[in-house]
Design an enzyme around this catalytic site. Structure first.
Site, PDB file in Angstrom:
ATOM      1  N   HIS A  79      45.179  48.621  20.359  1.00 42.48           N
ATOM      2  CA  HIS A  79      44.118  47.807  20.967  1.00 42.48           C
ATOM      3  C   HIS A  79      42.991  47.695  19.939  1.00 42.48           C
ATOM      4  O   HIS A  79      42.613  48.693  19.329  1.00 42.48           O
ATOM      5  CB  HIS A  79      43.654  48.536  22.237  1.00 42.48           C
ATOM      6  N   ASP A  83      36.157  50.997  20.097  1.00 46.15           N
ATOM      7  CA  ASP A  83      36.236  52.426  20.440  1.00 46.15           C
ATOM      8  C   ASP A  83      37.564  53.047  19.990  1.00 46.15           C
ATOM      9  O   ASP A  83      37.686  54.278  19.957  1.00 46.15           O
ATOM     10  CB  ASP A  83      35.986  52.674  21.934  1.00 46.15           C
ATOM     11  N   HIS A 146      43.228  45.782  28.875  1.00 52.09           N
ATOM     12  CA  HIS A 146      42.331  44.799  29.451  1.00 52.09           C
ATOM     13  C   HIS A 146      41.884  43.736  28.453  1.00 52.09           C
ATOM     14  O   HIS A 146      41.001  42.923  28.779  1.00 52.09           O
ATOM     15  CB  HIS A 146      41.087  45.504  30.021  1.00 52.09           C
ATOM     16  N   HIS A 226      41.554  57.393  26.504  1.00 48.80           N
ATOM     17  CA  HIS A 226      40.323  58.049  26.967  1.00 48.80           C
ATOM     18  C   HIS A 226      40.684  59.134  27.976  1.00 48.80           C
ATOM     19  O   HIS A 226      41.547  58.909  28.842  1.00 48.80           O
ATOM     20  CB  HIS A 226      39.399  57.068  27.699  1.00 48.80           C
TER      21      HIS A 226
HETATM   22 FE1  FEO Z   1      39.266  48.593  25.651  1.00 50.52          FE
HETATM   23 FE2  FEO Z   1      38.852  51.889  25.293  1.00 50.52          FE
HETATM   24  O1  FEO Z   1      38.780  50.131  24.752  1.00 50.52           O
END
Ligand code: FEO
Length: 393
Positions: A79, A83, A146, A226
């Site tokens: 992705h 982050d 997302h 995460h």
């Molecule tokens: Fe969509 Fe944790 O970045």
């Protein structure tokens, strides 16, 4: 220091204990977060994702202590959001010719953000890469979960699904796995994460879960980008997602108001009393919106079957906090929610009508004309507010 995940798979990410806001100021993260990066050390050495750019220096320095960076055969970028891709700049300064495997959309998002001539190699669902010792990485595009570029990958034999944002939580935890984490915090953060980040894509997610199920993968672990890794009964979070993506609601009514001189607050509390009188089983949450965290309020709305919004009339409008909330909720594209409005007024009295319009625009089914009170509610008006609550219940 790297932390063992399973066999030759290690966590090499960053736990961010300080994070209080994410996506700029848009999302509150009361329990911090983590940016999970994984290092697979088989015949081939593979790095899956990196960390947010403020931590790029310590990430690369720590990684160098674990492996000669030149021995990383390739990087998987599941992705392109910063982050997870934010340490690529620093890392690629050291190993500029290392291939980066990603989705075709991530080629665009990485080039669009970093303007670098990296060796970006696009993958599509079903593509595989052998990493030795009989193991393969299998890739699954997770388009719009997302971002258009989102992707997951699955490590055969170890049966680990690296799901990136899906199944994650903004939860800085000193434990790596779900079975050691505080269960209340874990689920509250997983739920808030879904409600505020993934809810707009529920229909896509529903189809994707069916697609992943049809692949018949044995999943021993789900390792998101995460929060903690789902090791104990990893399918528990998949089952939750199955519920959350399907017009989710609980037996919950959320009352959200803003107030100037407490008249609308009194209505809110009396309406709640009426609901309770009529239905002992329903859960009720009440928020004074400007004194509450909007993402926490949105999470409760995501779980609710019905929402009541209250505001007095000021300057022929409702108070602006309600406009911000309904604007935010509209973006979450929640389905299957009923709503009604209430509020005090002194002369023109437009707030309830305006709230009804906002609710309709945000996708709610407004079930009645609402409840209005001229000036402060007296005893009789408070009884009528309670009756309004009973009718709602
Ligand atoms: Fe969509 Fe944790 O970045």
């Amino acid at each position: 220091m790297k932390k063992p995940v399973k066999n030759n798979v290690y966590w090499v990410g960053k736990t961010d204990w300080e994070l209080k806001k994410f996506h700029g100021e848009e999302l509150s993260t009361h329990h911090g977060s983590s940016y999970n990066s994984y290092l697979i050390m088989e015949e081939k050495n593979v790095l899956i994702d990196t960390v947010w750019s403020p931590f790029e220096k310590e990430f690369v320095e720590n990684l160098e202590k674990e492996i000669d960076l030149k021995k990383i055969d390739f990087i998987v970028c599941n992705h392109g959001e910063v982050d997870h891709s934010g340490a690529l700049n620093k890392l690629m300064e050291k190993i500029p010719s290392t291939p980066i495997y990603c989705s075709a959309n991530a080629v665009k998002s990485l080039q669009g953000q970093y303007f670098k001539n990296w060796d970006l190699r696009p993958l599509k669902t079903g593509d595989t890469i052998d990493i030795g010792n009989g193991k393969q990485l299998v890739f699954v595009e997770m388009r719009m979960l997302h971002w258009p570029d989102s992707m997951a990958c699955y490590l055969t034999k170890d049966n680990i699904l690296f799901s990136n944002d899906a199944f994650g939580q903004h939860y800085a935890c000193d434990h790596l796995f779900n079975d050691s984490a505080d269960q209340c915090t874990l689920y509250a953060e997983a739920e808030k994460y879904y409600a505020n980040i993934l809810a707009p894509f529920s229909a896509i997610l529903k189809r994707k879960l069916e697609e992943i199920q049809s692949l018949n993968l044995d999943i021993d672990m789900i390792a998101p980008s995460h929060g903690v890794i789902w090791r104990d009964n990893p399918m528990q979070i998949v089952e939750k997602y199955r519920l959350w993506c399907d017009n989710y609601q609980e037996n919950l009514i959320t009352i959200v108001y803003d107030t100037m001189w407490n008249g609308t607050r009194a209505l809110a509390e009396k309406i709640a009393e009426g609901i309770r009188e009529k239905d002992e089983s329903v859960n009720i949450r009440i928020f004074n919106l400007p004194k509450s965290d909007m993402n926490d309020v949105a999470t409760q709305i995501f779980k609710s079957k019905l929402v009541l919004l209250g505001s007095p009339t000021v300057n022929n409008c409702a108070l602006h906090s309600l406009a911000a909330l309904t604007h935010y909720i509209k973006g979450l594209k929640l389905k299957n929610k009923k709503a009604a409005a209430f509020g005090c007024y002194g002369w023109s009295g437009e707030s309830v009508k305006i709230l009804n319009e906002m609710l309709t625009d945000a996708g709610f089914e407004v079930i009645n004309d609402g409840f209005k009170c001229l000036w402060n509610p007296d005893y009789e008006t408070l009884q009528k507010a309670a009756d309004f609550g009973k009718e709602i219940a």
